[in-house]
Design a protein around this motif. Structure first.
Motif, PDB file in Angstrom:
ATOM      1  N   CYS A 183       2.810   0.816  -4.100  1.00 45.52           N
ATOM      2  CA  CYS A 183       2.250   0.637  -5.385  1.00 45.52           C
ATOM      3  C   CYS A 183       0.915   1.380  -5.304  1.00 45.52           C
ATOM      4  N   ASN A 184       0.657   1.517  -6.525  1.00 48.38           N
ATOM      5  CA  ASN A 184      -0.746   1.731  -7.084  1.00 48.38           C
ATOM      6  C   ASN A 184      -1.510   0.597  -7.395  1.00 48.38           C
ATOM      7  N   ALA A 185      -2.666   0.574  -6.705  1.00 48.86           N
ATOM      8  CA  ALA A 185      -3.655  -0.658  -7.291  1.00 48.86           C
ATOM      9  C   ALA A 185      -3.992  -0.564  -8.375  1.00 48.86           C
TER      10      ALA A 185
ATOM     11  N   PRO B 194      -0.296  -3.780 -10.640  1.00 46.48           N
ATOM     12  CA  PRO B 194       0.073  -2.454  -9.832  1.00 46.48           C
ATOM     13  C   PRO B 194       1.054  -1.946 -10.558  1.00 46.48           C
ATOM     14  N   THR B 195       1.213  -0.423 -10.351  1.00 51.07           N
ATOM     15  CA  THR B 195       2.412   0.467 -10.866  1.00 51.07           C
ATOM     16  C   THR B 195       3.168   0.945  -9.553  1.00 51.07           C
TER      17      THR B 195
ATOM     18  N   THR C  83      -6.343  -0.303 -11.709  1.00 49.75           N
ATOM     19  CA  THR C  83      -7.702   0.256 -11.903  1.00 49.75           C
ATOM     20  C   THR C  83      -8.385  -0.423 -13.032  1.00 49.75           C
TER      21      THR C  83
ATOM     22  N   LYS D 168       0.896  -1.273  -0.015  1.00 50.95           N
ATOM     23  CA  LYS D 168       0.001  -0.053  -0.045  1.00 50.95           C
ATOM     24  C   LYS D 168       0.764   1.478   0.032  1.00 50.95           C
TER      25      LYS D 168
ATOM     26  N   ARG E  65       5.143   5.883   0.322  1.00 53.17           N
ATOM     27  CA  ARG E  65       3.905   7.003   0.644  1.00 53.17           C
ATOM     28  C   ARG E  65       3.255   6.186   1.932  1.00 53.17           C
TER      29      ARG E  65
ATOM     30  N   CYS F   1       6.416  -4.071  -7.926  1.00 47.60           N
ATOM     31  CA  CYS F   1       5.037  -4.289  -7.665  1.00 47.60           C
ATOM     32  C   CYS F   1       4.105  -5.203  -8.133  1.00 47.60           C
TER      33      CYS F   1
ATOM     34  N   ARG G 105       4.597   3.631  -6.981  1.00 43.64           N
ATOM     35  CA  ARG G 105       4.239   5.169  -6.524  1.00 43.64           C
ATOM     36  C   ARG G 105       5.804   6.023  -6.639  1.00 43.64           C
TER      37      ARG G 105
END
Length: 416
Positions: free
Chosen positions: A220-222, A230-231, A224, A217, A238, A254, A233
Motif C-alpha cells: 500500500c501507498n501511505a 492508503p491506496t 499523503t 508497507k 513492493r 489497503c 501499489r
C-alpha cells in the motif's frame, strides 16, 4: 474400532457450542468422517463431561460445556501413524509431535487444527491438509547463529523472540559469526546451543503486528493527506528493501490497514490463519511466518540436536545469568547486565505503529471464542514451553511495559 486420538478441551464460560455438522457450509462427506456420539451425562451439573465415542454419522447439534474435563474425538484415522488409538489427552503434544514421524505429525496437526477451528465454529479441514497447507507454521526452521572458534556458541533463531538483540550482542562479543540455515553445514558438535522463547499468545500477537506492518508497507501507498486512505501499489507487493525478491500477491484492502479498519483486517487474517491459507499456495504471504510456532524453529529440523538451554524472555535477566553460570559464556556476554540494549533495534517493527496489534486485541475482546481458537492453534508451543523451560522467575533486565489482557509486551529491544 480402536479409540481415536483425543484432545482436552479446557473449561469455558460458554455454555453451548454449535456442531460443525450443523453448519450449512459443511459437506456431508466431512460429517460422515466425524463419527460422534454423545454419551450419558453423569453426576451433577458442575461435573458434566462430554464423552464422545465412535458411531456412524451422528450429528452433534449442541454440546453442553462444563467445568469438568471434556474431550472430542474428531474421527481422523491413520494407518501409518503409531499414534492411532492412543489417548493423548494428558500427554505433552510437544514430545509426541516433534519426536514423531511424518505420519504422526500429520495426524496430530489434523487434531490441533480441527480443535482450533471447532472453537471458532468452523468445520475441520480434510485429513492431511493441516500439514500439507500449514507445514511452515508447524515446522519452519529459520537458522542457527554460530559464533566463536574452538569454543562456539550457537543461538537457535526465533523471530519475534529477541533474536536481533541476541544475535547483535553475540556478534559484538564474539568472533567468526555466521548464520547457518538448514542447507548450510556448520560444525556445531562442540558448540553450546541455546534459545529463548516467550508466552505463546504474546508471541503470536507480536508476530501479527510485524507481519501486517510489512504487508502494509509492501502492498500500500501511505495517504499523503489527512483523512485520506492508503491506496494499493498493485497486485504484486513492493519490497521493503530493494534487495528482496517477492513472489506473492497482495490480497487485503489497503483501507483496512489504518484506523477503524484494523479490526476488520484482524478478522480477515484470523480467518486465513485458521484456514492455514497464508502458509501455502496462491495466498502464501511470507510475512506471516512471524506467527509460526516458536518451537518449530527449535525442534522442527530433526537432523539438528536439541539446544542445551532454552530460557524465557519474560525473565531473560535471571535466565541469561543462570545460563552463563551453568554453561559458560564469553566475558563480554557473561551477565545480562553486560549486554547492549541498543543492539539490533529497529523501532518500527518493535512497536505497534499502525495500530494493527490494537485492532487484533479489540477483535479478541469482542469475540473471545476467536481468541480461544488461536490459543488452541498454539497448543504445541504451550506444551513445549511447559516441558522445556523453567517457569519465569524474576524480571531482571525485563519490564512488562504493557499487559493488555493476555498480551505481555516486552522491552522494545526484545520485541524483535
Amino acid at each position: 474400532m480402536s479409540p481415536q486420538i483425543l484432545l482436552a478441551r479446557a473449561s469455558s464460560s460458554e455454555t453451548f457450542v454449535p456442531s460443525p455438522c450443523s453448519l450449512q457450509s459443511v459437506a456431508p462427506t466431512r460429517c460422515r468422517r466425524r463419527r460422534i456420539l454423545i454419551g450419558s451425562i453423569v453426576g451433577s451439573l458442575a461435573s458434566l463431561a462430554l464423552i464422545v465415542v465412535a458411531a456412524p454419522a451422528a450429528p452433534l447439534s449442541l454440546v453442553k460445556r462444563s467445568a469438568a474435563f471434556a474431550s472430542i474425538y474428531w474421527g481422523f484415522e491413520s494407518t501409518h501413524s503409531s499414534l492411532s488409538g492412543i489417548d493423548i489427552a494428558n500427554l505433552s503434544l510437544c514430545t509426541l509431535f516433534y519426536n514423531g514421524t511424518d505420519a504422526d505429525q500429520a495426524y496430530l496437526a489434523d487434531q490441533i487444527v480441527a480443535n482450533a477451528r471447532y472453537e471458532a465454529g468452523l468445520p475441520p479441514l480434510a485429513p492431511g491438509e493441516a500439514m500439507a497447507h500449514g507445514g511452515k507454521f508447524f515446522t519452519i526452521v529459520h537458522e542457527r547463529f554460530v559464533c566463536g572458534g574452538d569454543e562456539k556458541m550457537a543461538y537457535r533463531n526465533v523471530w519475534k523472540g529477541g533474536n536481533n538483540f541476541i544475535r547483535g550482542n553475540m556478534q559484538e562479543g564474539m568472533e567468526n559469526c555466521t548464520a547457518a540455515s538448514k542447507g548450510l553445514s556448520v560444525n556445531v558438535d562442540k558448540a553450546f546451543e541455546f534459545s529463548f522463547v516467550r508466552d505463546p499468545f504474546s508471541h503470536f500477537v507480536s508476530g501479527y503486528r510485524e507481519a501486517t506492518m510489512r504487508t502494509y508497507k509492501q502492498c500500500c501507498n501511505a495517504p499523503t493527506q489527512e483523512g485520506a486512505l492508503p491506496t494499493p501499489r498493485g497486485e504484486w507487493p513492493r519490497p521493503i528493501r530493494e534487495s528482496q525478491e517477492l513472489g506473492w500477491r497482495c490480497r487485503y484492502d489497503c483501507s483496512l490497514f489504518v484506523g477503524e479498519g484494523t479490526k476488520s483486517l484482524a478478522k480477515a487474517v484470523m480467518s486465513d490463519i485458521l484456514d492455514l491459507s497464508l502458509f501455502h499456495g496462491s495466498h502464501w504471504n511470507p510475512n506471516f511466518v512471524h506467527v509460526a510456532l516458536m518451537f518449530a524453529n527449535i525442534f522442527g529440523e530433526r537432523s539438528w540436536r536439541r539446544p542445551d538451554f532454552i530460557g524465557r524472555l519474560e525473565s531473560i535477566g535471571s535466565d541469561w545469568d543462570r545460563m552463563c553460570a551453568l554453561h559458560g559464556c564469553p566475558e563480554r556476554l557473561a551477565t545480562y547486565g553486560k549486554l547492549d540494549e541498543s543492539t539490533g533495534q529497529h523501532k518500527e517493527t518493535s512497536s505497534d505503529q499502525y495500530g494493527h496489534g490494537a485492532g487484533l486485541l479489540a477483535l479478541f475482546e469482542e469475540e473471545p471464542r476467536l481468541k480461544n481458537a488461536i490459543r488452541k492453534l498454539l497448543r504445541l508451543d504451550k506444551d513445549c514451553l511447559r516441558e522445556h523451560t523453567a517457569p519465569a522467575s524474576g524480571t531482571t533486565g525485563t519490564r512488562r511495559l504493557r499487559d493488555a489482557g493476555d498480551f505481555i509486551e516486552l522491552d522494545s529491544w526484545l520485541e524483535r
